[in-house]
Design a protein around this motif. Structure first.
Motif, PDB file in Angstrom:
ATOM      1  N   THR A  99       0.601  -1.012   0.359  1.00 41.38           N
ATOM      2  CA  THR A  99       0.196  -0.382   0.026  1.00 41.38           C
ATOM      3  C   THR A  99       0.880   1.198  -0.195  1.00 41.38           C
ATOM      4  OG1 THR A  99      -0.458  -0.114   2.741  1.00 41.38           O
ATOM      5  CG2 THR A  99      -2.044  -1.554   0.535  1.00 41.38           C
TER       6      THR A  99
ATOM      7  N   PHE B 208      -3.511  -1.705  -3.812  1.00 43.24           N
ATOM      8  CA  PHE B 208      -3.118  -2.358  -3.028  1.00 43.24           C
ATOM      9  C   PHE B 208      -2.272  -2.915  -4.266  1.00 43.24           C
ATOM     10  CE2 PHE B 208      -7.216  -2.179  -1.040  1.00 43.24           C
ATOM     11  CZ  PHE B 208      -6.772  -2.530   0.687  1.00 43.24           C
TER      12      PHE B 208
ATOM     13  N   SER C 191      -7.251  -6.630   4.593  1.00 46.19           N
ATOM     14  CA  SER C 191      -7.627  -5.461   4.864  1.00 46.19           C
ATOM     15  C   SER C 191      -9.082  -5.415   4.345  1.00 46.19           C
ATOM     16  CB  SER C 191      -6.703  -4.846   3.721  1.00 46.19           C
ATOM     17  OG  SER C 191      -5.427  -4.883   4.326  1.00 46.19           O
TER      18      SER C 191
ATOM     19  N   GLU D 130      -5.574   4.138   4.068  1.00 42.41           N
ATOM     20  CA  GLU D 130      -4.260   3.887   3.400  1.00 42.41           C
ATOM     21  C   GLU D 130      -3.501   4.596   4.431  1.00 42.41           C
ATOM     22  OE1 GLU D 130      -2.956   7.922   2.533  1.00 42.41           O
ATOM     23  OE2 GLU D 130      -5.248   8.361   1.835  1.00 42.41           O
TER      24      GLU D 130
ATOM     25  N   TYR E 214      -3.366   3.064   9.890  1.00 44.01           N
ATOM     26  CA  TYR E 214      -3.456   3.392   8.895  1.00 44.01           C
ATOM     27  C   TYR E 214      -4.067   4.673   9.119  1.00 44.01           C
ATOM     28  CZ  TYR E 214      -2.525  -0.653   5.357  1.00 44.01           C
ATOM     29  OH  TYR E 214      -1.503  -1.450   4.789  1.00 44.01           O
TER      30      TYR E 214
END
Length: 646
Positions: free
Chosen positions: A530, A538, A567, A580, A642
């Motif tokens: 990522t 991805f 994810s 992200e 993230y």
């Protein structure tokens, strides 16, 4: 090749009740003894066999030197004799998949090596005993309109389609070519083959007991991938001849807009909540720009764009390159051409592998297909000796490297095997031995398993030349050493330009472009997957994700896809629309990557060319971690690394 295709994945085993005794006896004669012994434990339920044969192996090891887990002949014979008595009647295992403690004991005896506790869940999955264990809870189904776009339909693209579909996500695959298979639909040159063992280089959930060779040919591997696509009903989800031109993130809608040129020439926009790139990195054929290339009167072709309309019989052929592809081509065509001149900038280290072109005996195939759990344990043993056992080889011992060509004692052991192979192959040709001896440590460039190349270059019609091509004339080529070689055909075995999505226009949050983020051949990704600023995007087989010390692309395939599914399920479970990685987490991860790779021959290999380093000298391909450690990192996303939307 015949592929079995039950409705369920191959880790769901059915009893074998109608046993062909003659076929079983023939299978026992050739079955790999370590895997066969484990099958006996499953079948009999007698775990005392582990202690008995552990003692036998320890006793024999004190007398003889074991080679890569190979059972001594006396122990192998006793395993076979025991199998003839225990494998009587229906083959119904009394022990299914054992608990972790017993599995570890069995694994250590099977491979005849110490197996760390951390490897147990990894080997259970990679051996094909069970599916990857889900980590993120799956209490919510993906929203009906949540769609994933998969770009590319090779090994990873197919894997992503299967796993996303089984997790309940809608998906669509866009494939630029008119066939699936990626590398194996594109590379159709003579001798094309996988240089990773067949029984490992396949999906852990879809084992194939009917491989005809221990290292699969390209056509056979492509057939395997077609089988998988058919079994898992993937074709309705694949759009062929559909070239993805770009992807743009729409912040207001929290969606990706994907621009695709279709077979009819029309350019259309598709929408998806997430994008998975499965395009690989070795896509664009690297054809050198050589003066006079347009003046050549003969035929030219790149190995990835093989021209089957060109008959090489009786032709004068020049091959540029001596990497893994070149040696396969040379071995395959040397006997049909009039002359074959191989021009190489640098030789590669070539290692003998007795099974690289060997057929799998029918008895072995019968055992893999019919003896419960034999296939899984054979896969474990194959993987074990081809994976993290090689972790120390590319690492540098600075004191050793200061006075040796090899980088460490472990690296030197590989070099000695290669040098011994050179000695045995060219006892009367010191000229060839000298030309084929590299001056850099093994693993600094991809090591080559010999498919018959050394035998081919000894033929009277084959010549080796050090250097490259300076100029091409209508009737041949001139090397950088000033030598003219007459030619009717030029074959570029020069590999590919390594591209981490450089061919794709990807625009993320706030108009940021991936090409700008990854400019100057310096791609960076968190866990190799990522990228900050690109939500729900991805990358598979991304920067610093290749298992160059061992294993295979299939490991990366399954690990990356598992992480992607986990994810996306995390988004669903927590009601988020996008994720992200933070820049801090990405920078910290890549700092650790660089620090670790700075201790390897991939960064300091002493070789002037190759694709393992970018133009600034950074090692940008290899993953620095043990396969088991990288696998553990990819079990589930770490939320603190993230940023989530929604």
């Amino acid at each position: 090749m015949t592929l079995i295709s039950p409705d369920q994945p191959t880790y769901v085993l059915a009893p074998v009740t109608d046993v062909d005794r003659r076929a079983l006896d023939a299978a026992i004669d050739v079955a790999e003894p370590g895997a066969l012994l484990m099958a006996l434990v499953h079948h009999s339920g007698d775990t005392a066999l582990l202690d008995e044969f552990r003692a036998r192996l320890d006793q024999e090891r004190s007398r003889t030197q074991a080679i890569m887990g190979e059972y001594p002949a006396t122990v192998a014979a006793e395993v076979r004799e025991r199998a003839r008595h225990l494998l009587a009647g229906p083959l119904i295992p009394r022990i299914a998949v054992p608990d972790d403690a017993l599995f570890r004991r069995m694994a250590e005896l099977c491979v005849d090596d110490t197996v760390g506790e951390e490897y147990v869940p990894h080997l259970r999955e990679q051996g094909g005993f069970e599916p990857a264990r889900r980590v993120v809870p799956a209490t919510r189904k993906p929203p009906a309109g949540f769609t994933v776009a998969i770009i590319g339909c090779g090994m990873i693209g197919l894997n992503a389609a299967i796993e996303l579909g089984q997790a309940g996500f809608r998906y669509q695959v866009f494939e630029e070519r008119d066939d699936l298979g990626g590398t194996w639909s594109r590379n159709t040159y003579p001798g094309a083959a996988v240089d990773t063992p067949s029984h490992f280089y396949s999906y852990s959930f879809e084992l194939n007991p009917r491989w005809s060779k221990y290292y699969p040919t390209g056509p056979e591997y492509l057939q395997y991938l077609h089988h998988v696509a058919g079994k898992y009903d993937l074709y309705p989800h694949i759009t062929f001849s559909a070239k993805v031109l770009g992807c743009r993130w729409q912040e207001d809608d929290q969606i990706w807009e994907i621009t695709v040129r279709h077979k009819d020439g029309s350019v259309r926009t598709h929408r998806a909540n997430a994008v998975v790139t499965a395009t690989g990195v070795l896509n664009a054929a690297a054809i050198p720009d050589i003066d006079g290339i347009d003046t050549f009167d003969g035929e030219t072709m790149h190995t990835a764009e093989w021209r089957h309309d060109v008959d090489l019989s009786g032709k004068r052929v020049v091959v540029l390159g001596t990497g893994c592809t070149s040696v396969q081509v040379v071995a395959a065509i040397a006997g049909q051409v009039k002359s074959l001149d191989v021009v190489m900038r640098q030789p590669h280290w070539v290692i003998p592998e007795r099974k690289v072109a060997a057929d799998v005996p029918e008895g072995m195939r019968w055992a893999l297909e019919h003896i419960p759990y034999f296939h899984q344990w054979f896969r474990v043993k194959t993987y074990w000796w081809a994976a993290d056992k090689g972790y120390s080889i590319p690492r540098i011992d600075e004191e050793w490297y200061a006075t040796h060509v090899s980088s460490s004692p472990a690296n030197d052991m590989v070099m000695r095997v290669c040098l011994d192979y050179l000695d045995r192959s060219f006892p009367d040709r010191p000229d060839l031995k000298e030309m084929l001896t590299p001056d850099f440590p093994p693993f600094a460039k991809r090591i080559v398993k010999d498919p018959g190349f050394f035998e081919a270059v000894k033929r009277d019609n084959v010549s080796l030349h050090r250097g490259s091509l300076r100029r091409i004339r209508p009737d041949g080529v001139v090397t950088t050493e000033g030598e003219f070689i007459a030619a009717d055909v030029i074959i570029w075995a020069t590999g590919f330009r390594l591209e981490y999505l450089g061919f794709l226009d990807v625009v993320g949050r706030g108009g940021i472009r991936l090409a700008e983020e990854w400019a100057e051949e310096n791609p960076r990704a968190y866990l190799g997957i990522t990228v900050p600023g690109f939500p729900n995007f991805f990358v598979t087989a991304g920067p610093n994700a290749a298992p160059n010390h061992g294993g295979g692309h299939n490991v990366t395939s399954e690990e990356h896809v598992h992480y992607i599914v986990e994810s996306l399920q995390y988004l669903v479970e927590n009601g988020h629309t996008a994720m992200e990685p933070t820049r801090e987490a990405t920078e910290d991860y890549n700092r650790r990557v660089d620090e670790e790779l700075d201790k390897t021959v991939w960064k300091h290999g002493g070789t002037a060319n190759g694709y393992y380093r970018n133009k600034a000298g950074r090692a940008w391909v290899a993953c620095p971690w043990r396969l088991v450690d990288y696998w553990a990192m990819l079990r589930a996303p770490e939320p603190r690394d993230y940023v989530f939307t929604g």
